[in-house]
Design a protein around this motif. Structure first.
Motif, PDB file in Angstrom:
ATOM      1  N   GLY B 162      29.547 -38.435 120.682  1.00  0.00           N
ATOM      2  CA  GLY B 162      30.027 -38.375 122.195  1.00  0.00           C
ATOM      3  C   GLY B 162      28.911 -37.445 123.108  1.00  0.00           C
ATOM      4  O   GLY B 162      28.042 -37.728 122.645  1.00  0.00           O
ATOM      5  N   PRO B 163      29.553 -36.575 123.439  1.00  0.00           N
ATOM      6  CA  PRO B 163      28.034 -36.292 124.770  1.00  0.00           C
ATOM      7  C   PRO B 163      27.981 -35.125 124.166  1.00  0.00           C
ATOM      8  O   PRO B 163      26.668 -33.969 124.384  1.00  0.00           O
ATOM      9  CB  PRO B 163      29.337 -35.155 125.786  1.00  0.00           C
ATOM     10  N   TYR B 195      35.183 -31.359 117.455  1.00  0.00           N
ATOM     11  CA  TYR B 195      34.789 -31.997 118.520  1.00  0.00           C
ATOM     12  C   TYR B 195      36.007 -33.906 118.049  1.00  0.00           C
ATOM     13  O   TYR B 195      36.757 -33.393 118.716  1.00  0.00           O
ATOM     14  CB  TYR B 195      33.442 -32.673 118.968  1.00  0.00           C
ATOM     15  N   LEU B 199      39.829 -35.146 118.115  1.00  0.00           N
ATOM     16  CA  LEU B 199      39.489 -36.049 118.565  1.00  0.00           C
ATOM     17  C   LEU B 199      40.687 -36.832 117.802  1.00  0.00           C
ATOM     18  O   LEU B 199      41.646 -38.035 117.638  1.00  0.00           O
ATOM     19  CB  LEU B 199      38.399 -37.068 118.416  1.00  0.00           C
ATOM     20  N   THR B 206      35.517 -41.634 118.923  1.00  0.00           N
ATOM     21  CA  THR B 206      33.676 -41.389 119.892  1.00  0.00           C
ATOM     22  C   THR B 206      32.770 -42.458 119.290  1.00  0.00           C
ATOM     23  O   THR B 206      32.513 -42.369 118.483  1.00  0.00           O
ATOM     24  CB  THR B 206      33.291 -40.172 119.473  1.00  0.00           C
TER      25      THR B 206
END
Lengths: 367, 367, 367, 367
Positions: B162-163, B195, B199, B206
């Motif tokens: 992801g980020p 993270y 999700l 992701t």
């Protein structure tokens, strides 16, 4: 598939060196009865031709294409088409430095390491001149695509030069043909002009990012697993000189998305499925969706620069090289028509593959 | 090269569906007299196997590989190797929703549009399960590489989820095997854990970025123009499910560099040329330099999510879909061993191609 | 492999029509650093050249080959070699009859039926002129073979013309170059001379059988199952214009033998296995034994004859055709150097394939 | 095309050894939505199955085919079809003699010389058992052909055994299925029965000639130059074990004809061109004419015989070998369904290739 060939049914083998007598493309598998005249190919070569602005190499090459076979009375015959481009401006110069020293970032050293021999004049086979043959073959592919999928189009443009990206809010397709960078952003064109002048004067060069969009192609092109349309496009673009990255749709940025954001939602339009967005770049599971096919690739900066760089000779002695000559400060500019040509060859190949296997393109109706 | 096959001399055709009786890989062109036991392949399959952490699908598949041909008394014979993996956990479930509705971001719709028929159970041919066959073939390739280039290694790891990217200053190769994400950054592993839990609970997913590094390979692998090593690697990686971008060396960021900065300067080391940096990712002009081969690819988020998304049915009716079932919240995790396998197949193929054409690998001596 | 291409690693694509501006061969995959000058190729073309005796077409073609790429300073570079032969004697004549009527026994009708267009001038792509390009490519292959297997040789000769076979007891290799039929039997040459004069004056033509022998090649070339050396040779020879049958060793007569008679018994010689006979034509299980490779093929009579034959026009009207022009009364004569060239290409391709897969040729020692 | 694979679009890779756990065929490129059940394939395998008469090997193999992939709800999906046949009768026996001694006329020695390793049990990969996989693939091809060209048929039969040819005046197609030799001549069947009994008792074997006829195929299949339909058929047939010669139409006898006699005259029938004869075997210039496709091939006698023959061991010692075991006295018998299968694969491949390149089959109308 052999070393210098690409395609399954529509097969292109490019041949020739930068400073040999000629270069060209052997195109096998072209459908018959497609109108084809040299001018139809020439116009794409003219876009790629060097020496058209101060931002590309000043080598003067008319790049006139001759069709030696496979066309009769203005139509393709279904037999191999030989496209020949004579090299004209093989300026006599002293190649002794390049013959002995390897340019950092250039294929000089790997060609030598692999083959133990290389035509070092102007880069030989590794020269960007080879891409003229691709553009010629792509010109043939475009004509055939036009006969098969009348509404289809393929358009390339530059979206980034060095650190300077375009602003997509200023995207104006008609601007692409108006500036020497094939960019849809007129403001970017101005900025890039200054940026590139500076680099050129400093004997330096820069990289760039090119985007190619194919519109109007039907759903159903491409196939699992290694003939995925995106895998073929990736290979096609990565095979262009100096390309270091390829993206489909959101590309590398797809990593940042959640599944919810990435899903291009589907609704029903008058002519079939309609998507709310195009994160996928028009390809799902390796097969086209009918949306725009969106490919981007990054071109590294030209390695032939005036700035001195440390290197070695063939004898293994350490030395410094500065490359004089007529080099592109941003080879990405001329990569635009090359990327278009590669997409044309891939899309046509898959149109033919699809009707070969399935007989009609887009077998599965919806609704 | 056909639809489901890759490679020139070392050729792999994968076959099979997610919920059919079995899947596998047909490997043709393998050199003879290489020791090969199922265990040598199994250990790579075990890395890819689902259900090993809460971050991958909970489908229970032992993924036991059987060698049905091409091996005699523990050695390859040079004839085709058939690798078979039986599907065990074909949990009976109600597929009626997936059979009728297309998941946004999934190959459901394009398979239907292309073929007019698809095995919708578990994604059929477009399932990530197909990659088990690639990992098995890659296991064969690794053994052959080991016999040809004893020092060579191929290592994959995750560099972004992801980020959240890793911090390369914390790069610790030994960390890769210690966390469920195959990441060399222990701090990132902790962050990603949180993270991904978030999700997963939200029924979301992701994307990720994977990097694969090949070390110890000789200079001289790859060939102009369409068999460039980077073009082949790009096709190989892009052919993996859900991959949307591929980078060699600096990749897309090569666009930002000047020629001066991009040039990996060359000096002479005790065993041949030494480079000051590796912007090129170990490949120049499509041919390996002898440095590390560095490839990265982005994997999009899993499209089978619990979050409701708008879609259509095969009849063209608009509807909403939420995909229940045992899906990977980050399919990129299991893409790590798959990317390694694809690199192994490509590198071996080019080792064989090179000695086929040239007879020795790295013909051109320096110094 | 595409339509007009043959070979796996050493790949040849021929292109061009009988009365177009030029024809040639694109040769990809050639090993580097093999000395190559146009003269080395020209001498084989000179053997095939028309107009050298009254027994071949009187068309005057110098058939000068130019090397446009892939050779630098007298050596192959490993990149594609483009061989170009300009067509000179495109005598202006009235093609209206051939354009409208199909010659029985000729490809006129099938090209039309397949493509819906054809270059009818001189047979276009289906002309025996295409074989000049094969001979040129074979000339390259011969030079590479010479560098890899110094003792190897490839020799073709005619063993039958119409109903008249040679007497193998009179076989004299030195005779081959002394008569216009490339036959090793001087008595047969005299008889054929009379026979062919009679046919020529009658406006008729005749078939022939050619034998090609490859000597000095190592054991171990060829591979199961579809790359069997005999399967590849069969395809190569059958792809030559007008060939209707191909035999390896005893060929069709192998049907008449018992297993006892057919078995080439093996004993041990100073340099390895020695065979008591060569019914197998040097190939067992698709792989060479080290004995002479023996291939024969039958060439049908030229279909362009002065004798009137019933046919139809493109409009479907029934009519009669007599073909005027400069045609070979026995096209088999010029097929001798073509068959040699095809064997050269196949043998080289398999030398490269074998070292690609196995690394050395003839891995299994005996004794 | 790789070693064990054939076809361009319809691609078949066979795998497996005589005495391994299983063998099979991987079929890629099959069109979707063709009804396919195991029984449709099984019936062709049953024709080839050993042990059905005293004239074939007594090995008991049910040869049951399983479809592991590529078929869903009774229809092909367009993805790879894996056809698996388990080996059942791997009778434990003493292979030490065959492991050490090379059978004259057998692939034993060349496999050893090439690979330096071989699975000697029952001939391993070089066993005629491999052809079961071809017959299975051919069964798939037949179903697809049936869906594309409903009237097409492919029929094989034996026309010669040892020195005894059939008399074509007694040709009776319905006879083919009534005798153990698949011959259309009932009188020949009786004679062959006696002949073969004598050879079998003497521990000897014999060769044979098989003819395969494809009827009802359209004009326009095949392509210059190396994808000529006859070149492909020649390769396909020559790739079958023990085949030493291949003929199209008049075959080797075409050498004896004059051009006048060889010309199949053309007239106009109600459905297009009609030919007065078929010397060409239905192929002109490598492209089908719409007539019957006629191919013949010669099969040499089985090399595994009880008659003692001189040979050597792997150590190079001279010795004598007599091969015990369950061998076919005339392997040509079981080659009949194999030849049919190979023609089916080639014809289908060219149907797909033709519509891929041209979009319709038989583009050029006459009349």
């Amino acid at each position: 598939m052999s070393f210098n060939e690409f395609g399954h049914l529509f097969r292109v083998t490019t041949w020739g060196e930068s400073h040999g007598p000629a270069l060209g493309a052997t195109v096998d598998g072209c459908p018959p009865r497609v109108p084809l005249e040299p001018e139809m190919i020439q116009r794409w070569l003219d876009r790629r031709r060097p020496g058209q602005s101060r931002y590309t190499t000043q080598r003067q090459e008319p790049d006139r294409v001759e069709i030696l076979s496979g066309v009769f009375e203005g139509q393709t015959t279904g037999t191999p088409i030989q496209l020949l481009i004579n090299n004209m401006d093989q300026r006599s110069k002293d190649y002794s430095e390049i013959a002995e020293k390897f340019r950092p970032g250039h294929a000089d050293i790997t060609y030598w390491q692999k083959y133990g021999i290389r035509d070092y004049r102007g880069g030989g086979r590794s020269s960007a001149r080879e891409t003229a043959a691709r553009v010629a073959a792509g010109g043939v592919a475009r004509e055939v695509i036009g006969s098969l999928v009348p509404g289809a189009s393929i358009t390339g443009y530059m979206v980034r030069m060095g650190p300077h990206a375009i602003d997509r809010r200023r995207f104006d397709r008609s601007e692409i043909e108006r500036n020497p960078f094939w960019t849809p952003d007129a403001v970017a064109a101005d900025r890039w002009s200054d940026y590139l002048d500076g680099l050129r004067k400093a004997g330096n060069s820069t990289g760039a990012v090119i985007e190619i969009v194919g519109s109007g192609f039907p759903a159903g092109l491409g196939a699992p697993i290694y003939a995925k349309l995106d895998a073929e496009l990736a290979a096609a673009m990565m095979s262009i000189n100096a390309v270091k990255g390829v993206e489909i749709g959101d590309g590398m940025a797809a990593s940042d998305l959640t599944g919810e954001d990435n899903a291009d939602e589907i609704s029903m339009g008058p002519d079939g499925p309609v998507f709310s967005s195009n994160h996928a770049g028009g390809i799902l599971g390796g097969i086209s969706t009918g949306q725009d096919i969106v490919v981007r690739f990054a071109v590294k900066p030209t390695s032939s620069i005036l700035r001195p760089r440390g290197t070695i000779t063939r004898s293994g002695d350490e030395t410094v090289i500065t490359t004089k000559g007529r080099h592109d400060p941003c080879v990405g500019i001329r990569a635009v028509p090359v990327g278009e040509a590669m997409m044309a060859c891939v899309m046509l190949d898959h149109l033919l593959l699809c009707r070969g296997q399935i007989g009609e393109i887009g077998a599965g109706g919806i609704g």
